[in-house]
Each structure stands twice: as structure tokens, then as C-alpha cells.
Design an enzyme around this catalytic site. Structure first.
Site, PDB file in Angstrom:
ATOM      1  N   HIS A 280      -9.689 -28.485 -18.488  1.00 23.76           N
ATOM      2  CA  HIS A 280     -10.686 -29.165 -18.280  1.00 23.76           C
ATOM      3  C   HIS A 280     -10.177 -29.917 -17.182  1.00 23.76           C
ATOM      4  CE1 HIS A 280     -14.271 -31.982 -18.784  1.00 23.76           C
ATOM      5  NE2 HIS A 280     -14.681 -30.751 -19.077  1.00 23.76           N
ATOM      6  N   ASP A 337     -16.774 -23.716 -23.654  1.00 28.24           N
ATOM      7  CA  ASP A 337     -17.318 -22.591 -22.948  1.00 28.24           C
ATOM      8  C   ASP A 337     -17.224 -21.642 -23.978  1.00 28.24           C
ATOM      9  OD1 ASP A 337     -19.901 -23.624 -21.763  1.00 28.24           O
ATOM     10  OD2 ASP A 337     -18.225 -23.195 -19.880  1.00 28.24           O
TER      11      ASP A 337
HETATM   12  N1  ACO Z   1      -6.520 -20.129 -17.023  1.00 34.11           N
HETATM   13  C1  ACO Z   1      -5.465 -20.153 -16.385  1.00 34.11           C
HETATM   14  N2  ACO Z   1      -4.555 -21.455 -14.864  1.00 34.11           N
HETATM   15  C2  ACO Z   1      -5.086 -22.587 -15.535  1.00 34.11           C
HETATM   16  C3  ACO Z   1      -6.356 -22.648 -15.785  1.00 34.11           C
HETATM   17  C4  ACO Z   1      -7.326 -21.672 -16.471  1.00 34.11           C
HETATM   18  N3  ACO Z   1      -8.404 -21.383 -17.315  1.00 34.11           N
HETATM   19  N4  ACO Z   1      -6.783 -23.424 -15.655  1.00 34.11           N
HETATM   20  C5  ACO Z   1      -6.292 -24.130 -14.582  1.00 34.11           C
HETATM   21  N5  ACO Z   1      -4.936 -23.656 -14.578  1.00 34.11           N
HETATM   22  C6  ACO Z   1      -3.597 -23.694 -14.055  1.00 34.11           C
HETATM   23  C7  ACO Z   1      -3.836 -23.320 -12.763  1.00 34.11           C
HETATM   24  O1  ACO Z   1      -3.731 -22.502 -11.900  1.00 34.11           O
HETATM   25  C8  ACO Z   1      -3.022 -25.357 -12.010  1.00 34.11           C
HETATM   26  O2  ACO Z   1      -1.942 -24.641 -12.704  1.00 34.11           O
HETATM   27  P1  ACO Z   1      -0.712 -24.916 -11.744  1.00 34.11           P
HETATM   28  O3  ACO Z   1      -0.321 -26.640 -11.339  1.00 34.11           O
HETATM   29  O4  ACO Z   1       0.429 -24.001 -11.373  1.00 34.11           O
HETATM   30  O5  ACO Z   1      -0.927 -24.380  -9.742  1.00 34.11           O
HETATM   31  C9  ACO Z   1      -3.216 -26.355 -13.118  1.00 34.11           C
HETATM   32  O6  ACO Z   1      -3.966 -25.720 -14.411  1.00 34.11           O
HETATM   33  C10 ACO Z   1      -3.850 -27.149 -13.044  1.00 34.11           C
HETATM   34  O7  ACO Z   1      -5.268 -26.687 -12.686  1.00 34.11           O
HETATM   35  P2  ACO Z   1      -6.332 -27.985 -12.121  1.00 34.11           P
HETATM   36  O8  ACO Z   1      -6.852 -25.664 -10.781  1.00 34.11           O
HETATM   37  O9  ACO Z   1      -5.698 -28.233 -10.759  1.00 34.11           O
HETATM   38  O10 ACO Z   1      -7.333 -27.905 -13.100  1.00 34.11           O
HETATM   39  P3  ACO Z   1      -8.943 -28.301 -12.931  1.00 34.11           P
HETATM   40  O11 ACO Z   1      -9.043 -29.441 -13.427  1.00 34.11           O
HETATM   41  O12 ACO Z   1      -8.895 -28.527 -11.174  1.00 34.11           O
HETATM   42  O13 ACO Z   1      -9.760 -27.653 -13.102  1.00 34.11           O
HETATM   43  C11 ACO Z   1     -11.260 -26.064 -14.562  1.00 34.11           C
HETATM   44  C12 ACO Z   1     -10.303 -27.478 -14.644  1.00 34.11           C
HETATM   45  C13 ACO Z   1     -12.386 -26.043 -12.949  1.00 34.11           C
HETATM   46  C14 ACO Z   1     -12.157 -26.891 -15.384  1.00 34.11           C
HETATM   47  C15 ACO Z   1     -10.378 -25.239 -14.522  1.00 34.11           C
HETATM   48  O14 ACO Z   1      -9.171 -25.284 -15.903  1.00 34.11           O
HETATM   49  C16 ACO Z   1     -10.768 -23.847 -14.718  1.00 34.11           C
HETATM   50  O15 ACO Z   1     -11.139 -22.758 -13.692  1.00 34.11           O
HETATM   51  N6  ACO Z   1     -10.764 -22.814 -15.898  1.00 34.11           N
HETATM   52  C17 ACO Z   1     -11.380 -21.979 -16.091  1.00 34.11           C
HETATM   53  C18 ACO Z   1     -13.343 -21.807 -15.926  1.00 34.11           C
HETATM   54  C19 ACO Z   1     -13.533 -22.706 -16.860  1.00 34.11           C
HETATM   55  O16 ACO Z   1     -13.004 -22.586 -18.165  1.00 34.11           O
HETATM   56  N7  ACO Z   1     -14.343 -23.457 -16.593  1.00 34.11           N
HETATM   57  C20 ACO Z   1     -15.242 -24.424 -17.839  1.00 34.11           C
HETATM   58  C21 ACO Z   1     -15.330 -25.504 -17.818  1.00 34.11           C
HETATM   59  S1  ACO Z   1     -15.742 -26.419 -19.273  1.00 34.11           S
HETATM   60  C22 ACO Z   1     -17.297 -26.748 -18.501  1.00 34.11           C
HETATM   61  O17 ACO Z   1     -17.438 -26.673 -16.784  1.00 34.11           O
HETATM   62  C23 ACO Z   1     -18.454 -26.579 -18.971  1.00 34.11           C
END
Ligand code: ACO
Length: 399
Positions: A280, A337
Site C-alpha cells: 500500500h 483487498d
Molecule cells: N507484490 C510484490 N512486490 C511488490 C508489491 C506486491 N504487491 N507491492 C510493492 N512491491 C514492491 C515493488 O516492486 C517495489 O520493489 P523495489 O523496491 O524492489 O522496486 C517496492 O515493493 C515498493 O513498491 P512501489 O510499487 O514503489 O509502491 P507504491 O506505493 O508505488 O505502490 C501499490 C503501492 C500500487 C498498492 C503496490 O503495492 C501494488 O501494486 N500492490 C498490488 C496491487 C494492490 O493490491 N492494490 C490495492 C492497493 S489498496 C487499494 O487501492 C484499495
């Protein structure tokens, strides 16, 4: 203290902040989040207490008007919403023009735009009474449109709303009732759905709420802003994640590869492989909503006598991820979620309806933010800057 727009004007400074990770777009008095501590409060009230003691409509009132309603205010609000549930008969033809396999989120967003065409006269008005009416109409009619999108997808007749029922029971009946039999909602399902909707009601400046505010900042009406918000919510990185989680769990089950192997592929960042429902932007601790949803998942499945292998897979995934350095070092925990899909499935909703349920839950938050923005004298049209990286000035070829 100077705000950024004053500073920008004085210094010519422009901050580049992809994804607005550090940039506040507004002040707001609606929802408080402390992502490091895993705290969420609506108007100061902890989400755990709301989930235990409130109802969807009472929480909607709280978010929109700022304080808890008195008993008579709540009864009046509830009554008004019941009296506005009917859709214009002509609007039902709109559903007939769409393919049966249209995604219900597209249907819902287009439906809200279509709905607005019936109220053209009131739409641009800033009269508080007209804004109040738009608020009631949206709260009353969005669930009906959502249920019709569902009925359309399964080829069943649309039912009329039953205004003797509560908000949630009416919605359940519109989805699962039919013309041939009497529908009696299961109280365990009603309470669980009410709780899930409450947990989704607001989450400050998330992508869809920011979209509602950005569209609304142009003085576009509430319907137009909410329609755009629904589209923003549909993405799998936002509300669409609840659908994506269930698809992921089913793929793990059907491929037979095992949970540990799937987690390895996530860690190796294989193209398109993510742990959906994890991570998140704001929570760097367990999402407080996810804790409550997980409890509900166990309760609902037990109450319905459902045993779902997907819940076992989800719990195994969580267990492995919570102990793994990849997730620990990035502070990735289940978000709201992660467990909702398992519950919605047990209730009988098809996967493509999951994000629609999120949209119904989030509607009061969108409305509250749109109204807060409209009342704020400091509101300006939203218009981000950019840093230009294209070609320098050059002469067009003489031909
Ligand atoms: N699975 C694996 N790796 C992940 C995940 C995940 N779900 N989420 C983040 N990471 C990793 C990224 O690859 C990144 O790794 P790195 O440092 O090696 O590059 C690191 O964690 C940081 O992630 P970001 O993408 O920079 O985090 P951001 O805050 O931009 O994204 C998000 C947040 C979009 C929610 C992300 O965690 C994600 O895509 N999660 C999966 C989708 C999801 O569940 N969305 C619902 C969010 S809650 C809502 O809207 C109700």
C-alpha cells in the site's frame, strides 16, 4: 507558513513528484491515516469502532456532514434514500444497449453519466439544496444500477427496489432475488456486507478520490466526478485489486504450482507476477481494514457453511509473505483487498462484481470530498505542472 502554490509563485520552484508520493493536493478534515502505525479514523472515530457499532448510512452521514447524526436525522436520511431508489424507466433501456459480458465497472461509470442526463437542470447549481438532492440520488441509485449491471450479466430480469428493506438488504435482494420466489436475506451476509461497505467508505486522497476532486475542481458536477472516480477505481492497482486477488488465488489453485513457488516468482519480479492485495502506498504496517476483513472472512464462511480452498491459499500466502525478507524489508502487508474477494465469492457475487461493491462502499467518501472541496474558498482548478523533456524549438520543414 507558505503553501506550495505561494512558494512556487515566489520562487518559480517546481517539484517533480511522480505518483504524488510527497505532495499534498489539499487540506481535508474527513479521514486521518497514520500509515506507519496502521491507524485509520473517519472524522476522528477509529475504524475498528465504526466497523463494530455503526451502519453504512450512519457512517456516510458522518463522512459527508462531519458529525454523527441524531436518531431523527439518520431516520430522515435513510427515508430520503429509500424514496429515491427508482430509476427512470427509460434509463433501464440503457442496459439493453450493452453487451451481456460488459464489465460492470464500465456499466456503472457509464450508468452514472447516463443518470446525470435526467437531472440536467440541477447539475451546475451550487445551491446547497441541489447538491443535497444529487447526494441523495447518487446514494440511492448507484446500488440499483450496480445490481442491474449484475442482473444484465446473468440474463435475469431487473427487480424493483423493495423500500421496506434496509439499504444493504435491498441491495442483496436486487442482486439475488428473482420474480419467482420470495427473497429472505441471510442476516450473517447482511451484517458482513454492511461491515465491508463501511470499511471502504473513505481513504483520504487515494487515486479515485483524487480523481473525483480533480474533475470536480473544474466545476464539473457531482455525477461527472463520481463517474470518473469509478473508472479510476477500476484499475488493478487500486480497487480492481479485489478482483485480481481472486484471479491470482484461483490460478495458484488451478496451476498446482504451490504457494511457495508462486511467492518465488513474485520475488523474482517475473513479468506480470505480483502479490495482488499486498502493499500500500500509505500503510507500511498491517492495513487496519485488512485485519477486520480477515475476521469477517472466517465468520461469513462459517455462517454460510462454506469451505473455500482459496481462503486457505490466501492464508498460506500471507503466512509465507509475512516471514519473508522480500516483503518484510519493503514493508508489504495485506491490504483491504486481500480477503474481500473470498467473502464476496461466498456471498454469491461473481468476480467481476467485486470492484463494483468497492465503488458502492467508496461513494460516501467521494461525495464527502467533492462537497468539502466545493465549500473550500481556497479550491482552485487542479492543474499539475510538468517538466518538459521533448525536442527543443526547431523549424518545421519547408515543403
Ligand atoms: N507484490 C510484490 N512486490 C511488490 C508489491 C506486491 N504487491 N507491492 C510493492 N512491491 C514492491 C515493488 O516492486 C517495489 O520493489 P523495489 O523496491 O524492489 O522496486 C517496492 O515493493 C515498493 O513498491 P512501489 O510499487 O514503489 O509502491 P507504491 O506505493 O508505488 O505502490 C501499490 C503501492 C500500487 C498498492 C503496490 O503495492 C501494488 O501494486 N500492490 C498490488 C496491487 C494492490 O493490491 N492494490 C490495492 C492497493 S489498496 C487499494 O487501492 C484499495
Amino acid at each position: 507558513s507558505l503553501d506550495v502554490s505561494t512558494l512556487t509563485k515566489q520562487t518559480g520552484l517546481t517539484a517533480l513528484d511522480y505518483g504524488f508520493v510527497n505532495t499534498a493536493s489539499t487540506k481535508s478534515a474527513i479521514t486521518y491515516i497514520d500509515g506507519a502505525q496502521g491507524i485509520l479514523r473517519y472524522r476522528g472515530y477509529p475504524i475498528e469502532q465504526i466497523a463494530e457499532h455503526s451502519t453504512f448510512l450512519e457512517t456516510a452521514w458522518l463522512l459527508i456532514y462531519g458529525e454523527l447524526p441524531s436518531a431523527s436525522e439518520l431516520a430522515d436520511f435513510d427515508d430520503k434514500i429509500r424514496r429515491h431508489t427508482l430509476l427512470h424507466e427509460d434509463l433501464k433501456k440503457f442496459f439493453g444497449a450493452l453487451p451481456h459480458d460488459a464489465h460492470p465497472m464500465s456499466v456503472l461509470s457509464a450508468g452514472v453519466s447516463a443518470l446525470s442526463t435526467y437531472y440536467q437542470g440541477d447539475l451546475t447549481s451550487k445551491d446547497p439544496e441541489d447538491i443535497e438532492l444529487a447526494t441523495i440520488r447518487l446514494l440511492a441509485k448507484l446500488p440499483v444500477m450496480a445490481a442491474y449491471a449484475h442482473k444484465k450479466s446473468i440474463g435475469q430480469a431487473f427487480l424493483y427496489p423493495d423500500n421496506s428493506l434496509s439499504f444493504v438488504d435491498n441491495f442483496l435482494k436486487l442482486n439475488f432475488g428473482n420474480m419467482a420466489e420470495q427473497y429472505v436475506p441471510n442476516p450473517a451476509v447482511s451484517r458482513a456486507l454492511e461491515r465491508l461497505l463501511m470499511l471502504h467508505e473513505d481513504h483520504e486522497q487515494n487515486a479515485s478520490t483524487s480523481t473525483v476532486r480533480l474533475v470536480g475542481s473544474t466545476d464539473a458536477n457531482l455525477f461527472a466526478s463520481v463517474s470518473a472516480g469509478i473508472q479510476a477505481l477500476s484499475g488493478p492497482l487500486h480497487g480492481g485489486a479485489n478482483e485480481a486477488v481472486l484471479t491470482m488465488l484461483a490460478e495458484i489453485r488451478d496451476s498446482g504450482e504451490g504457494v511457495a513457488r508462486y511467492v518465488e516468482r513474485v520475488k523474482n519480479k517475473e513479468a506480470g507476477v505480483k502479490l495482488m492485495g499486498f502493499g500500500h502506498r500509505v500503510y507500511k504496517n498491517y492495513d487496519p481494514r485488512a485485519k477486520l476483513v480477515k475476521e469477517s472472512a472466517h465468520e461469513v464462511l462459517a455462517a454460510l457453511g462454506v469451505k473455500d480452498e482459496l481462503l486457505d491459499i490466501a492464508m498460506e500466502l500471507e503466512q509465507i509473505a509475512l516471514e519473508d525478507d522480500y516483503f518484510k524489508s519493503r514493508r508489504l502487508y495485506p491490504n483491504v483487498d486481500f480477503y474481500t474477494g473470498v467473502i464476496y465469492k461466498a456471498m454469491g457475487f461473481p468476480t467481476h462484481m467485486f470492484t463494483v461493491l468497492f465503488a458502492i462502499g467508496r461513494l460516501p467518501g467521494w461525495i464527502a470530498h467533492w462537497r468539502e472541496m466545493n465549500q473550500d474558498p481556497q479550491t482552485k482548478i487542479g492543474r499539475p505542472q510538468q517538466l518538459y523533456t521533448g525536442a527543443p524549438a526547431r523549424d518545421f520543414p519547408q515543403r
